[in-house]
Structure formats: structure tokens, C-alpha cells
Design an enzyme around this catalytic site. Structure first.
Site, PDB file in Angstrom:
ATOM      1  N   GLU A  84      -7.415  -6.081  11.088  1.00 26.29           N
ATOM      2  CA  GLU A  84      -8.232  -6.295   9.889  1.00 26.29           C
ATOM      3  C   GLU A  84      -9.159  -7.488  10.075  1.00 26.29           C
ATOM      4  O   GLU A  84      -8.768  -8.520  10.617  1.00 26.29           O
ATOM      5  CB  GLU A  84      -7.326  -6.550   8.673  1.00 26.29           C
ATOM      6  CG  GLU A  84      -6.442  -5.379   8.299  1.00 26.29           C
ATOM      7  CD  GLU A  84      -7.223  -4.193   7.725  1.00 26.29           C
ATOM      8  OE1 GLU A  84      -8.418  -4.358   7.407  1.00 26.29           O
ATOM      9  OE2 GLU A  84      -6.607  -3.114   7.603  1.00 26.29           O
ATOM     10  N   ARG A  94      -2.730   0.038  -7.003  1.00 23.89           N
ATOM     11  CA  ARG A  94      -2.823   1.433  -7.451  1.00 23.89           C
ATOM     12  C   ARG A  94      -1.446   2.000  -7.770  1.00 23.89           C
ATOM     13  O   ARG A  94      -1.289   2.878  -8.604  1.00 23.89           O
ATOM     14  CB  ARG A  94      -3.508   2.268  -6.350  1.00 23.89           C
ATOM     15  CG  ARG A  94      -3.760   3.710  -6.705  1.00 23.89           C
ATOM     16  CD  ARG A  94      -4.494   4.440  -5.589  1.00 23.89           C
ATOM     17  NE  ARG A  94      -3.823   4.373  -4.299  1.00 23.89           N
ATOM     18  CZ  ARG A  94      -2.741   5.093  -3.964  1.00 23.89           C
ATOM     19  NH1 ARG A  94      -2.207   5.928  -4.819  1.00 23.89           N
ATOM     20  NH2 ARG A  94      -2.198   4.972  -2.760  1.00 23.89           N
ATOM     21  N   CYS A 147      -0.260  -5.779   1.307  1.00 22.59           N
ATOM     22  CA  CYS A 147      -0.704  -6.180   2.648  1.00 22.59           C
ATOM     23  C   CYS A 147      -1.844  -7.188   2.579  1.00 22.59           C
ATOM     24  O   CYS A 147      -1.804  -8.237   3.229  1.00 22.59           O
ATOM     25  CB  CYS A 147      -1.133  -4.960   3.462  1.00 22.59           C
ATOM     26  SG  CYS A 147       0.266  -3.972   4.006  1.00 22.59           S
ATOM     27  N   HIS A 172      -3.131  -3.261  10.431  1.00 18.71           N
ATOM     28  CA  HIS A 172      -2.574  -2.053   9.809  1.00 18.71           C
ATOM     29  C   HIS A 172      -2.295  -1.012  10.891  1.00 18.71           C
ATOM     30  O   HIS A 172      -3.055  -0.903  11.867  1.00 18.71           O
ATOM     31  CB  HIS A 172      -3.555  -1.476   8.777  1.00 18.71           C
ATOM     32  CG  HIS A 172      -3.282  -1.914   7.367  1.00 18.71           C
ATOM     33  ND1 HIS A 172      -4.192  -2.617   6.616  1.00 18.71           N
ATOM     34  CD2 HIS A 172      -2.179  -1.747   6.571  1.00 18.71           C
ATOM     35  CE1 HIS A 172      -3.658  -2.856   5.404  1.00 18.71           C
ATOM     36  NE2 HIS A 172      -2.445  -2.346   5.360  1.00 18.71           N
TER      37      HIS A 172
HETATM   38  N1  PCA Z   1       1.562  -1.269   3.492  1.00 16.99           N
HETATM   39  C1  PCA Z   1       1.141  -1.623   2.153  1.00 16.99           C
HETATM   40  C2  PCA Z   1       2.121  -2.638   1.684  1.00 16.99           C
HETATM   41  C3  PCA Z   1       3.255  -2.604   2.641  1.00 16.99           C
HETATM   42  C4  PCA Z   1       2.775  -1.800   3.762  1.00 16.99           C
HETATM   43  O1  PCA Z   1       3.386  -1.612   4.831  1.00 16.99           O
HETATM   44  C5  PCA Z   1      -0.313  -2.077   2.100  1.00 16.99           C
HETATM   45  O2  PCA Z   1      -1.131  -1.640   2.931  1.00 16.99           O
HETATM   46  O3  PCA Z   1      -0.657  -2.891   1.240  1.00 16.99           O
END
Ligand code: PCA
Length: 220
Positions: A84, A94, A147, A172
Site C-alpha cells: 500500500e 462498511r 487495515c 494487502h
Molecule cells: N482485512 C481487513 C481488516 C482485517 C483484514 O485482514 C481490511 O482490509 O481492512
């Protein structure tokens, strides 16, 4: 005499949204204790709860005093490993978090900047991942759920407390095949590939100081 290994904090999340597994924790715990470049990985699981995730992160930062921090999270639907670029100062959920909280348009940290950039070499990571045969792209949004909340909190802490040279950011990762099998059409990536990908990303962060100047922009 060899220098003491640096500590690398690698966080992953507990499952959320009624799921029974979260690849971010599966990857982090698989790499726990591994020596990568001149650092040792310390895996820490974060609750998928606004506020509590930040508190667990703070405790780990204080306990480990890591030289590098990488937080992982699941981005269901993405097909690639995605470092990111930017964390934004907003919580806008959401779906409820694991404690039932669903904040709308709240700041992660009050009276703090609108955004922080990752200090990881995100473009070099993507280059090395692709060279290793693992799909990867820079992402320009970490969303507005837990996240991004953790990513923002991390970058805020690093901007204020840590000395120079401590870098951090967020990556991610896709769903696992077993998750995609329950949602036909969803993209996924095998756990072994994800583990190898994050090992590569950590190695890059430990060894590349100056990020690459390569385009990774998007038109929308
Ligand atoms: N993904 C979520 C929260 C925890 C995770 O593994 C997110 O992208 O915010």
C-alpha cells in the site's frame, strides 16, 4: 563477532466478517522466527477491532523496538500482493468489526495529518515479487476499515516516536483458495505463494534503501 539480528515486526489479523481463517495471520505465523537478511521475524496477531488493534500494535512496538514493521491484511477480491502506498486518517466501516463497532467518518487520530505515505520501498517490492513470478502491484488505497486504521496508526507512531531508519508500511494480500472456493469467481493465491511473496517483500525492505523510480500509477 556478528551483529545482533534486527527485529522485524510482522503483524497479521484474526479472521473477520464471519470467516474462519485470515491469510494475513497464516502468512505472519508461518514466517515467525525466520531470519531474513539480517533480521528475525516476530509475528504478532492483531484483533480486527478498531482501537484494540492499535493498542496491540503499540504494545508490540514498545516490547520489540523493531527496526522494520510490516502489517499484513486480507483484501478479499484482489488477485495480487499489493504493497500500500498511503494511509488515510479516516475510519468508515462498511461492515462491523469483530466487536460490533461500525464507525462512520471518524478520525483514526484526532488533530493529525490527513495521510501518511508508506516508508517501505513499495516499487522495489513489486519489482522483486514479479521477478520471482508472483503477481504484485502497488495499491493506492488500503480502504477505510481496520487495515487502513492500523496502517495509519503505525505511520503516525513512526513519524513521531521512532528514530531515523525505522521503516514501516502495509501490504494487502489475496484470499486463500479455500476462501475463494466458497465464493465462486473470487480471486485467490495459494498460501505457499503468499508466504514466499512476503518473504521476498521483507527481504527487499531489509536490503533496498532507495526505492525504484518506476511508474505504478493508475488512471482511476
Ligand atoms: N482485512 C481487513 C481488516 C482485517 C483484514 O485482514 C481490511 O482490509 O481492512
Amino acid at each position: 563477532m556478528t551483529a545482533a539480528a534486527k527485529r522485524i515486526l510482522l503483524t497479521g489479523f484474526e479472521p473477520f466478517d464471519k470467516d474462519s481463517v485470515n491469510p494475513s495471520w497464516e502468512v505472519a505465523r508461518a514466517l515467525d522466527g525466520e531470519l531474513i537478511a539480517d533480521g528475525v521475524v516476530h509475528a504478532v496477531q492483531l484483533p480486527c477491532v478498531f482501537g484494540a488493534a492499535m493498542a496491540t500494535l503499540d504494545e508490540a512496538l514498545a516490547r520489540l523496538q523493531p527496526a522494520l514493521i510490516i502489517s499484513l491484511g486480507l483484501a478479499g477480491g484482489r488477485s495480487e500482493i499489493t504493497p500500500e502506498r498511503v494511509a488515510i486518517n479516516i475510519d468508515d466501516a462498511r461492515i462491523p468489526d469483530n466487536a460490533g463497532h461500525q464507525p462512520v467518518d471518524q478520525c483514526v487520530v484526532r488533530d493529525a495529518p490527513a495521510a501518511y505515505f508508506s516508508t517501505l520501498p513499495i516499487k522495489a517490492m513489486v519489482r522483486h515479487l514479479r521477478d520471482a513470478g508472483i503477481p504484485a502491484s502497488v495499491s493506492n488505497t488500503a480502504g477505510t476499515f481496520v487495515c487502513n486504521h492500523v496502517f495509519y496508526a503505525l505511520m503516525h507512531r513512526l513519524s513521531r516516536r521512532a528514530g531515523p531508519g525505522v521503516r514501516g508500511g502495509f501490504i494487502h494480500i489475496p484470499a486463500l483458495p479455500q476462501q475463494a472456493a466458497r465464493q465462486p469467481g473470487m480471486a485467490s493465491m495459494a498460501l505457499e505463494t503468499q508466504i514466499q511473496g512476503i518473504r521476498t517483500a521483507i527481504h527487499t525492505a531489509m536490503t533496498v534503501q532507495q526505492d525504484l523510480q518506476e511508474h505504478a500509477g493508475q488512471l482511476h
